[in-house]
Design a protein around this motif. Structure first.
Motif, PDB file in Angstrom:
ATOM      1  N   THR A  83       0.744  -1.291   0.128  1.00  0.00           N
ATOM      2  CA  THR A  83      -0.131  -0.078   0.208  1.00  0.00           C
ATOM      3  C   THR A  83       0.865   1.158   0.111  1.00  0.00           C
ATOM      4  O   THR A  83       2.042   1.231   0.369  1.00  0.00           O
ATOM      5  CB  THR A  83      -0.854   0.008   1.245  1.00  0.00           C
ATOM      6  N   THR A  87      -3.253   7.193  -1.868  1.00  0.00           N
ATOM      7  CA  THR A  87      -4.033   5.856  -2.459  1.00  0.00           C
ATOM      8  C   THR A  87      -3.905   5.625  -4.046  1.00  0.00           C
ATOM      9  O   THR A  87      -4.045   6.721  -4.462  1.00  0.00           O
ATOM     10  CB  THR A  87      -5.415   5.961  -1.923  1.00  0.00           C
ATOM     11  N   THR A  89      -6.080   3.988  -6.539  1.00  0.00           N
ATOM     12  CA  THR A  89      -7.317   3.332  -6.743  1.00  0.00           C
ATOM     13  C   THR A  89      -7.859   3.748  -8.224  1.00  0.00           C
ATOM     14  O   THR A  89      -7.414   4.761  -8.521  1.00  0.00           O
ATOM     15  CB  THR A  89      -8.363   3.236  -5.920  1.00  0.00           C
ATOM     16  N   ASN A  98     -12.487  -2.465  -8.109  1.00  0.00           N
ATOM     17  CA  ASN A  98     -11.239  -2.081  -8.077  1.00  0.00           C
ATOM     18  C   ASN A  98     -10.475  -3.498  -7.338  1.00  0.00           C
ATOM     19  O   ASN A  98      -9.163  -3.887  -7.879  1.00  0.00           O
ATOM     20  CB  ASN A  98     -10.957  -1.287  -6.927  1.00  0.00           C
ATOM     21  N   THR A 142     -15.743   4.489  -6.422  1.00  0.00           N
ATOM     22  CA  THR A 142     -14.656   4.900  -5.517  1.00  0.00           C
ATOM     23  C   THR A 142     -14.362   6.277  -5.396  1.00  0.00           C
ATOM     24  O   THR A 142     -13.971   6.820  -4.471  1.00  0.00           O
ATOM     25  CB  THR A 142     -13.523   4.286  -6.242  1.00  0.00           C
ATOM     26  N   LYS A 151      -8.342   4.065   2.087  1.00  0.00           N
ATOM     27  CA  LYS A 151      -7.163   3.639   2.737  1.00  0.00           C
ATOM     28  C   LYS A 151      -7.454   1.870   2.825  1.00  0.00           C
ATOM     29  O   LYS A 151      -6.761   0.985   2.740  1.00  0.00           O
ATOM     30  CB  LYS A 151      -6.770   4.144   4.127  1.00  0.00           C
ATOM     31  N   GLU A 154      -7.677   0.004  -0.458  1.00  0.00           N
ATOM     32  CA  GLU A 154      -6.400  -0.223  -0.844  1.00  0.00           C
ATOM     33  C   GLU A 154      -5.611  -1.334  -0.339  1.00  0.00           C
ATOM     34  O   GLU A 154      -5.147  -2.253  -0.722  1.00  0.00           O
ATOM     35  CB  GLU A 154      -5.228   0.954  -0.861  1.00  0.00           C
ATOM     36  N   ILE A 157      -7.098  -4.472  -1.796  1.00  0.00           N
ATOM     37  CA  ILE A 157      -6.414  -4.629  -3.093  1.00  0.00           C
ATOM     38  C   ILE A 157      -5.091  -5.334  -2.945  1.00  0.00           C
ATOM     39  O   ILE A 157      -4.712  -6.280  -3.584  1.00  0.00           O
ATOM     40  CB  ILE A 157      -6.266  -3.259  -4.032  1.00  0.00           C
TER      41      ILE A 157
END
Length: 257
Positions: A83, A87, A89, A98, A142, A151, A154, A157
């Motif tokens: 991360t 951010t 995205t 995402n 998003t 956050k 993320e 992800i």
């Protein structure tokens, strides 16, 4: 047994030694905080660990595999998630989409004009959103999310490749205090439940002291101190150079006594 072994990592920019002979280890299921003042070399270290920058010298081994010389996508496929301070995205997609994109990438799948990716890995994406507490926001765009939710997204992800090692560069930056504690508690739970190893940078000492197993302190690109929270807090060099040895440090001692 050490899972991540970093030895003699060094990198200079225009004659400035940004990182100078940094060595440390990280065990499986350990949460290590990399701290230090601005300009200490923390983000540069992260960039070398993730293949964004190539060190002038040194070695980075993950479970015996050398990472130096590999590209970020290759390192990601070896089980390293990351991360970022800011951010990253896809603002034009929904929350779930995402995460689906990250899952598709992990599966090395592509879709052409006649194949839709909309439903691919949706169940798995929803499972990851469950973990971070955002299942109810799966279909929200998003670009309307609050910063704290971005956050958390993320993090979901970053978990898409089932990482063995998670690199978190200032994960709570810009978040309110309750959100900071919530995100780091979630991270600590992942360490406990999944055995994920986590290396993170952070300026909030409340977060660092509460959740870290060990601390690594950098100053001017070199390792200043390393050890348990108690050992680092008691180190006179850390008091003087990083924590200041004055009212700020005294406040930390009071809050965490």
């Amino acid at each position: 047994m050490s899972f991540l072994v970093v030895e003699g990592l060094s990198l200079s920019f225009g004659g400035v030694r940004a990182v100078d002979d940094v060595s440390f280890t990280l065990a499986k299921g350990e949460l290590l905080a990399l701290i230090g003042p601005n300009g200490a070399g923390k983000s540069t270290c992260f960039n070398m660990l993730y293949g964004v920058s190539r060190p002038d010298s040194g070695s980075v081994k993950l479970d015996g595999n050398e990472l130096v010389g590999l590209k970020p996508r290759q390192i990601w496929r070896l089980g390293v998630g990351r991360t970022f301070q800011i951010t990253a995205t896809f603002t034009s997609m929904t929350v779930c989409e995402n995460v689906q994109m990250a899952l598709l990438s992990h599966a090395n799948r592509t879709f052409g004009i006649f194949r839709r990716a909309h439903d691919a890995y949706r169940d798995q994406a929803m499972d990851l959103l469950d973990i971070i507490g955002m299942r109810g926001q799966a279909d929200r765009p998003t670009n309307v999310l609050a910063y704290g939710d971005l956050k958390r997204l993320e993090l979901a992800i970053a978990l898409a490749n089932e990482p063995k090692l998670l690199l978190m560069d200032e994960p709570t930056a810009g978040m309110a205090q309750p959100e900071r504690r919530s995100l780091m508690k979630l991270t600590a739970d992942l360490v406990r439940d999944r055995g994920t190893s986590v290396l993170f940078t952070e300026h909030d000492m409340d977060v660092v002291f509460e959740h870290s197993h060990r601390l690594l302190v950098l100053n001017r690109g070199r390792v200043l101190a390393e050890g348990s929270v108690a050992e680092v807090r008691a180190d006179p060099k850390v008091r003087e150079i990083y924590l200041g040895g004055g009212s700020t440090y005294a406040s930390m001692e009071t809050n965490h006594a």
